[in-house]
Design a protein around this motif. Structure first.
Motif, PDB file in Angstrom:
ATOM      1  N   ASP A  11       0.827  -1.207   0.000  1.00  0.00           N
ATOM      2  CA  ASP A  11       0.000   0.000   0.000  1.00  0.00           C
ATOM      3  C   ASP A  11       0.862   1.259   0.000  1.00  0.00           C
ATOM      4  O   ASP A  11       0.523   2.253  -0.662  1.00  0.00           O
ATOM      5  N   ASP A  12       1.972   1.227   0.729  1.00  0.00           N
ATOM      6  CA  ASP A  12       2.894   2.370   0.744  1.00  0.00           C
ATOM      7  C   ASP A  12       3.460   2.626  -0.653  1.00  0.00           C
ATOM      8  O   ASP A  12       3.521   3.767  -1.128  1.00  0.00           O
ATOM      9  N   VAL A  13       3.876   1.551  -1.299  1.00  0.00           N
ATOM     10  CA  VAL A  13       4.461   1.662  -2.631  1.00  0.00           C
ATOM     11  C   VAL A  13       3.447   2.248  -3.606  1.00  0.00           C
ATOM     12  O   VAL A  13       3.762   3.139  -4.412  1.00  0.00           O
ATOM     13  N   ALA A  14       2.215   1.772  -3.524  1.00  0.00           N
ATOM     14  CA  ALA A  14       1.157   2.270  -4.412  1.00  0.00           C
ATOM     15  C   ALA A  14       0.829   3.725  -4.112  1.00  0.00           C
ATOM     16  O   ALA A  14       0.599   4.527  -5.035  1.00  0.00           O
ATOM     17  N   TYR A  15       0.798   4.093  -2.831  1.00  0.00           N
ATOM     18  CA  TYR A  15       0.504   5.476  -2.467  1.00  0.00           C
ATOM     19  C   TYR A  15       1.552   6.430  -3.046  1.00  0.00           C
ATOM     20  O   TYR A  15       1.217   7.473  -3.634  1.00  0.00           O
ATOM     21  N   LEU A  16       2.827   6.068  -2.912  1.00  0.00           N
ATOM     22  CA  LEU A  16       3.894   6.932  -3.414  1.00  0.00           C
ATOM     23  C   LEU A  16       3.861   7.025  -4.933  1.00  0.00           C
ATOM     24  O   LEU A  16       4.095   8.098  -5.504  1.00  0.00           O
ATOM     25  N   ALA A  17       3.572   5.913  -5.588  1.00  0.00           N
ATOM     26  CA  ALA A  17       3.461   5.945  -7.053  1.00  0.00           C
ATOM     27  C   ALA A  17       2.338   6.876  -7.490  1.00  0.00           C
ATOM     28  O   ALA A  17       2.465   7.602  -8.483  1.00  0.00           O
ATOM     29  N   GLY A  18       1.233   6.858  -6.755  1.00  0.00           N
ATOM     30  CA  GLY A  18       0.123   7.746  -7.079  1.00  0.00           C
ATOM     31  C   GLY A  18       0.431   9.194  -6.786  1.00  0.00           C
ATOM     32  O   GLY A  18       0.043  10.098  -7.547  1.00  0.00           O
ATOM     33  N   LEU A  19       1.143   9.440  -5.681  1.00  0.00           N
ATOM     34  CA  LEU A  19       1.513  10.805  -5.326  1.00  0.00           C
ATOM     35  C   LEU A  19       2.353  11.448  -6.433  1.00  0.00           C
ATOM     36  O   LEU A  19       2.169  12.627  -6.760  1.00  0.00           O
ATOM     37  N   PHE A  20       3.248  10.649  -7.018  1.00  0.00           N
ATOM     38  CA  PHE A  20       4.099  11.149  -8.094  1.00  0.00           C
ATOM     39  C   PHE A  20       3.673  10.569  -9.440  1.00  0.00           C
ATOM     40  O   PHE A  20       4.512  10.246 -10.283  1.00  0.00           O
ATOM     41  N   ASP A  21       2.373  10.458  -9.633  1.00  0.00           N
ATOM     42  CA  ASP A  21       1.876  10.050 -10.939  1.00  0.00           C
ATOM     43  C   ASP A  21       2.516  10.954 -11.995  1.00  0.00           C
ATOM     44  O   ASP A  21       2.581  12.178 -11.820  1.00  0.00           O
ATOM     45  N   PRO A  22       3.042  10.363 -13.089  1.00  0.00           N
ATOM     46  CA  PRO A  22       3.717  11.189 -14.090  1.00  0.00           C
ATOM     47  C   PRO A  22       2.909  12.386 -14.580  1.00  0.00           C
ATOM     48  O   PRO A  22       3.484  13.422 -14.938  1.00  0.00           O
TER      49      PRO A  22
END
Length: 341
Positions: A314-325
């Motif tokens: 969930d952490d990994v997914a949250y960070l990926a979403g925060l920095f969505d390209p």
């Protein structure tokens, strides 16, 4: 992941390294000035800490400089590393690169001719003070030379015992396939971080298919993801970031707010924003060895400890979403940026 014992194999080679290396480019140019003796002390202290993967290039030191600031010169970074590793060479894996070279007119060109490959390798061996290069990268493609010819010459260096494994930098899937058909490619070095995700769609899947380890450079977004730049920060003309779209005007302020959110989340994991950004890379489903740059030992130590930051899915997914390209503003390079960094 235990920072003292975890190791990553570089592709199909027999080289294994700890999960976070050290990029040395900034010790010669592009990010302001650096004191050579301090740099050497930092490298030697990094080895004692446990860092065992060092990244350099024959080109680092030869690129463009700010007006009135002469560059250290072609090969400077390799010479620096060679001096620093005196008595320590057997404890580390050294990666260096060839192809970019300055011309007498002050320009830079990329040279992939087989005869140049061999001459560049001999020169790098001398500067590094070693009898073999562990990982030898083709830094940037020469459009006039087929990749098969260049990699063929690199393979001859492996057969001669002067190079242990081969790498490429900043190439796409087709070039990876063509190169790997000539000789196993152990590593691909490309920019990859929370805020630069261009390798995810096609390049990472091809690396997985071919068994190539990704070595991300600028894994901290050229320092931005470390969280040290406040509102209205500026960069001098001797700093490469002054030319990059992500660091200019409204782009910078927008991206800084994303980093503020990263820093806020980092407090919940009791780590720094930079450690969180590196941990996100290490959590990707692929063998990845980031090479964050650092000129001072305090930052080397901070980065190295990112291996101890636990992240859930969930952490990994949250960070990926925060920095969505789509949320990150500004391209990788400006119109005038043509040199390898």
């Amino acid at each position: 992941m235990n920072e003292g014992t975890a190791r990553v194999r570089l592709g199909h080679s027999d080289l294994t390294v700890r999960p976070i290396g050290l990029g040395l480019m900034g010790m010669s140019q592009f990010y302001g000035t650096a004191d050579p003796e301090t740099s050497i002390a930092t490298i030697r202290s990094a080895v004692e800490l446990g860092v065992d993967f060092f990244d350099t290039s024959d080109y680092y030191g030869a690129g463009s400089a700010a007006p009135g600031r002469p560059v250290p010169g072609f090969g400077h970074n390799e010479g620096l590393l060679g001096r620093a590793l005196a008595g320590l060479r057997e404890r580390v894996v050294v990666g260096t690169k060839f192809s970019a070279r300055p011309t007498p007119e002050g320009r830079s060109v990329f040279d992939g001719r087989p005869e140049y490959v061999k001459a560049a390798c001999e020169a790098s061996l001398r500067r590094l003070g070693t009898d073999r290069i562990d990982l030898y990268y083709y830094h940037r493609l020469d459009p006039a030379v087929p990749i098969e010819d260049t990699v063929g010459a690199m393979a001859e260096l492996v057969a001669a015992g002067k190079v242990r494994a081969l790498g490429l930098s900043e190439v796409g899937p087709e070039i990876l396939r063509r190169a790997a058909a000539i000789h196993p490619i152990s590593a691909l070095q490309s920019e990859y971080s929370l805020w630069e995700r261009g390798v995810e769609a096609e390049i990472l899947p091809e690396c997985r298919r071919l068994g190539i380890t990704l070595v991300p450079y600028s894994p901290l977004g050229r320092g931005m993801l470390a969280g040290g730049f406040g509102r209205g920060a500026t960069f001098g003309i001797e700093d490469f970031r002054s030319t990059l779209p992500k660091f200019q005007g409204e782009n910078f302020e927008h991206n800084r707010r994303l980093v503020d959110a990263l820093a806020e989340f980092a407090t919940t994991r009791r780590c720094t924003p930079g450690q969180l950004a590196l941990a996100w890379l290490l959590a990707q489903p692929h063998d990845i060895v980031p090479i964050p740059g650092a000129k001072r030992m305090e930052y080397v130590r901070e980065n190295f400890r990112a291996t101890s930051v636990p992240l859930s899915a969930d952490d990994v997914a949250y960070l990926a979403g925060l920095f969505d390209p789509a949320q990150v503003q500004g391209g990788r390079y400006g119109a005038l940026n043509t040199l390898p960094r």
